[in-house]
Design a protein around this motif. Sequence first.
Motif, PDB file in Angstrom:
ATOM      1  N   ALA A 199      21.548  -0.997  16.627  1.00  0.00           N
ATOM      2  CA  ALA A 199      22.212   0.250  17.003  1.00  0.00           C
ATOM      3  C   ALA A 199      23.647   0.264  16.492  1.00  0.00           C
ATOM      4  N   PHE A 200      24.081   1.439  16.060  1.00  0.00           N
ATOM      5  CA  PHE A 200      25.447   1.620  15.574  1.00  0.00           C
ATOM      6  C   PHE A 200      26.237   2.515  16.528  1.00  0.00           C
ATOM      7  N   ASN A 201      27.469   2.172  16.775  1.00  0.00           N
ATOM      8  CA  ASN A 201      28.378   3.050  17.512  1.00  0.00           C
ATOM      9  C   ASN A 201      28.937   4.035  16.495  1.00  0.00           C
ATOM     10  N   THR A 202      28.390   5.244  16.468  1.00  0.00           N
ATOM     11  CA  THR A 202      28.763   6.213  15.434  1.00  0.00           C
ATOM     12  C   THR A 202      30.173   6.783  15.622  1.00  0.00           C
ATOM     13  N   LYS A 203      30.856   6.407  16.696  1.00  0.00           N
ATOM     14  CA  LYS A 203      32.246   6.812  16.896  1.00  0.00           C
ATOM     15  C   LYS A 203      33.216   5.741  16.383  1.00  0.00           C
ATOM     16  N   HIS A 204      32.683   4.616  15.972  1.00  0.00           N
ATOM     17  CA  HIS A 204      33.503   3.536  15.429  1.00  0.00           C
ATOM     18  C   HIS A 204      34.158   4.002  14.126  1.00  0.00           C
ATOM     19  N   ASP A 205      35.392   3.573  13.883  1.00  0.00           N
ATOM     20  CA  ASP A 205      36.145   4.049  12.719  1.00  0.00           C
ATOM     21  C   ASP A 205      35.412   3.827  11.406  1.00  0.00           C
ATOM     22  N   ILE A 206      34.667   2.731  11.306  1.00  0.00           N
ATOM     23  CA  ILE A 206      33.939   2.430  10.070  1.00  0.00           C
ATOM     24  C   ILE A 206      32.517   2.986  10.122  1.00  0.00           C
ATOM     25  N   LEU A 207      31.863   2.789  11.242  1.00  0.00           N
ATOM     26  CA  LEU A 207      30.448   3.168  11.357  1.00  0.00           C
ATOM     27  C   LEU A 207      30.219   4.664  11.534  1.00  0.00           C
ATOM     28  N   LYS A 208      31.289   5.445  11.688  1.00  0.00           N
ATOM     29  CA  LYS A 208      31.114   6.902  11.775  1.00  0.00           C
ATOM     30  C   LYS A 208      30.671   7.488  10.433  1.00  0.00           C
ATOM     31  N   SER A 228      26.520 -12.241  25.281  1.00  0.00           N
ATOM     32  CA  SER A 228      26.735 -11.834  26.669  1.00  0.00           C
ATOM     33  C   SER A 228      26.132 -12.892  27.582  1.00  0.00           C
ATOM     34  N   PRO A 229      26.815 -13.256  28.653  1.00  0.00           N
ATOM     35  CA  PRO A 229      26.285 -14.293  29.540  1.00  0.00           C
ATOM     36  C   PRO A 229      25.034 -13.878  30.285  1.00  0.00           C
ATOM     37  N   ASP A 230      24.841 -12.567  30.455  1.00  0.00           N
ATOM     38  CA  ASP A 230      23.677 -12.071  31.178  1.00  0.00           C
ATOM     39  C   ASP A 230      23.422 -10.622  30.786  1.00  0.00           C
ATOM     40  N   PHE A 231      22.278 -10.098  31.249  1.00  0.00           N
ATOM     41  CA  PHE A 231      21.906  -8.733  30.889  1.00  0.00           C
ATOM     42  C   PHE A 231      22.904  -7.686  31.402  1.00  0.00           C
ATOM     43  N   PRO A 232      23.366  -7.753  32.661  1.00  0.00           N
ATOM     44  CA  PRO A 232      24.319  -6.741  33.126  1.00  0.00           C
ATOM     45  C   PRO A 232      25.579  -6.657  32.269  1.00  0.00           C
ATOM     46  N   THR A 233      26.041  -7.798  31.763  1.00  0.00           N
ATOM     47  CA  THR A 233      27.229  -7.786  30.908  1.00  0.00           C
ATOM     48  C   THR A 233      26.951  -7.030  29.619  1.00  0.00           C
ATOM     49  N   TRP A 234      25.789  -7.347  28.994  1.00  0.00           N
ATOM     50  CA  TRP A 234      25.423  -6.628  27.771  1.00  0.00           C
ATOM     51  C   TRP A 234      25.264  -5.133  28.041  1.00  0.00           C
ATOM     52  N   ALA A 235      24.578  -4.795  29.133  1.00  0.00           N
ATOM     53  CA  ALA A 235      24.328  -3.389  29.460  1.00  0.00           C
ATOM     54  C   ALA A 235      25.634  -2.639  29.708  1.00  0.00           C
ATOM     55  N   LYS A 236      26.587  -3.291  30.323  1.00  0.00           N
ATOM     56  CA  LYS A 236      27.885  -2.649  30.593  1.00  0.00           C
ATOM     57  C   LYS A 236      28.616  -2.374  29.290  1.00  0.00           C
ATOM     58  N   ARG A 237      28.556  -3.326  28.357  1.00  0.00           N
ATOM     59  CA  ARG A 237      29.227  -3.141  27.071  1.00  0.00           C
ATOM     60  C   ARG A 237      28.602  -2.011  26.268  1.00  0.00           C
ATOM     61  N   VAL A 238      27.287  -2.064  26.107  1.00  0.00           N
ATOM     62  CA  VAL A 238      26.614  -1.069  25.274  1.00  0.00           C
ATOM     63  C   VAL A 238      26.568   0.280  25.984  1.00  0.00           C
ATOM     64  N   GLY A 239      26.238   0.278  27.283  1.00  0.00           N
ATOM     65  CA  GLY A 239      26.220   1.526  28.030  1.00  0.00           C
ATOM     66  C   GLY A 239      27.583   2.184  28.088  1.00  0.00           C
ATOM     67  N   GLY A 240      28.629   1.363  28.066  1.00  0.00           N
ATOM     68  CA  GLY A 240      30.000   1.884  28.086  1.00  0.00           C
ATOM     69  C   GLY A 240      30.556   2.176  26.712  1.00  0.00           C
ATOM     70  N   HIS A 241      29.702   2.067  25.670  1.00  0.00           N
ATOM     71  CA  HIS A 241      30.074   2.344  24.286  1.00  0.00           C
ATOM     72  C   HIS A 241      31.169   1.391  23.796  1.00  0.00           C
ATOM     73  N   ASP A 242      31.246   0.214  24.402  1.00  0.00           N
ATOM     74  CA  ASP A 242      32.216  -0.804  24.020  1.00  0.00           C
ATOM     75  C   ASP A 242      31.541  -1.799  23.074  1.00  0.00           C
ATOM     76  N   PHE A 243      31.165  -1.326  21.887  1.00  0.00           N
ATOM     77  CA  PHE A 243      30.497  -2.180  20.911  1.00  0.00           C
ATOM     78  C   PHE A 243      30.625  -1.562  19.523  1.00  0.00           C
ATOM     79  N   ASP A 244      30.441  -2.404  18.499  1.00  0.00           N
ATOM     80  CA  ASP A 244      30.380  -1.913  17.124  1.00  0.00           C
ATOM     81  C   ASP A 244      28.914  -1.707  16.736  1.00  0.00           C
ATOM     82  N   MET A 245      28.180  -2.835  16.763  1.00  0.00           N
ATOM     83  CA  MET A 245      26.742  -2.815  16.514  1.00  0.00           C
ATOM     84  C   MET A 245      26.090  -3.653  17.609  1.00  0.00           C
TER      85      MET A 245
END
Length: 527
Positions: free
Chosen positions: A281-290, A399-416
């Motif tokens: 998955a790509f964060n399409t709002k990322h400066d490069i990945l847009k 990510s140390p666990d699933f909730p951490t990963w989910a928080k990052r991706v769900g919160g759009h705090d990721f590049d890919m």
Amino acid sequence: MIKLSRLLTGSALIASIFMSTALFAQEPVKGGTLVIGSTQKPRHLNPAVQSGIATAVPGAQIFATPLRFDAEWNPQPYLAESWKVSDDGKSITLQLRAGAKFHDGKPITSRDVAFSVKTVKENHPFKTMFAPVSSVDTPDDLTAIINFESAHPAALLAMSSALLPILPEHIYGDGQDPKSHPANNNTVGSGPFMLSEFKPGEHIILKKNPDYFIDGQPYLDRIIIKNYKDVTSLVLATDKGEVDMAPFMTSTRDLARLKKNDDLEITNKGYAAVGPVNWLAFNTKHDILKDKKVRQAIAYAIDRDFIVNALHGGFSSPVTGPIVSGSPFAAPDVNTYALDLDKANALLDEAGYPVGDDGTRFTLKLDYIPGFAEMQKTVAEYLRPQLKKAGINVELRASPDFPTWAKRVGGHDFDMSMDIVFNWGDPVIGVHRTYLCNNIRPGVIWSNTQSYCNEKVDALLEQAGVETDKAKRAEFYRQAQALIVDDAPLAFINELPYHTIYNKKVGNAPVTIWGTMAPLDDVYKAQ
């Protein structure tokens, strides 16, 4: 009943089978505890506001739904003993079972159905699932009439499994946010099992519901869903007999190992409606990945054949679009982004990212779901040197666990991010959510976390979502998928080879279209 075809043949063995009733029961055995092993650790147990395996497996035991589906995709009675779809497809009348109760003894009424539909519509990540609902009429306690603004061809499927849990309004209707309601960890449902103990990250203990509305069921006294830190620990426990059932297994190496254990059965049945897709998955709002050219370049730099054959031992299969190949709505004629490093490098040059003196164009972080090593971490580790061939420096972020990963991706705090997303039976339920502009919902995992928006795609998906003619629906989906694949908000990689491993003492292993994400009220265990 365990089929004799699963057992070794021979007259002596057949005779011994009939004598060994303790091990191979000819009729369901009542009592006992089923231990299910999992690496998925749910944050809470309310499937009305949360999707995914971690919540769906226990949720389907705790909460009953209006309908259930068999292995042939046929709807079956559950909380609703009958139903009728109107001629124009704009309403479905449910006739509820008389005498059905919640775990606290309160009767289930049509008002609970209306409340649950509203709660799911407003809070579930699959926003499209009940978006067409305009109202729910409750002319009496046992009749619920769900009205739609337009025909909704996925509605019956959306009323099954963990998709429409019937919540007790007398508990959840107190004005508190259902996504953080205290009852989510102390759940009261009406399914075959009741919550006994929930220790997040450790286990979920479910006990038999003595007032279950289906006579004589469930057969089991208890279900324990035991959490393991990783797949290796889970496989060891399964091999040693500490776990009776391990669903959603994908590691080809582990499957080959467990297949050698004579006490175990392995099946790929029970995942027909899941439609699991492994993608980048790509964060399409990322400066490069847009920039679409950058996303397309990354897609061209990936060797899917290597992933499927070398990393997955040929067990998985490539996926090239949003809808899996087994669906009548798949689009096999879209751009497959076959490996082409020359084209990848050319696109990156066109996008204005030349190769620097160090051989690098830019750096991107890459996340992955913990607990799915072969499908997630292993692919992520492959992508790091592979994308380097196109001048892209990749930094893995664990990510140390699933909730951490989910928080990052769900919160759009990721590049890919590597991700596993399900089709959930019908595109309206599991596919639309990823691409609709109005489903960009920060904080909600498995919504449109890529922040992708194309109004032409929205229009095509809207048309497909109300079209009752199957051929016309397929054409709308074909056009939508062509646009999505060209825009490349995701790089599609492979379909997951999900399998369930279970001990031969387990009878009626779950092989309906929802597998263990359906009620296990008819599963039993020989003592």
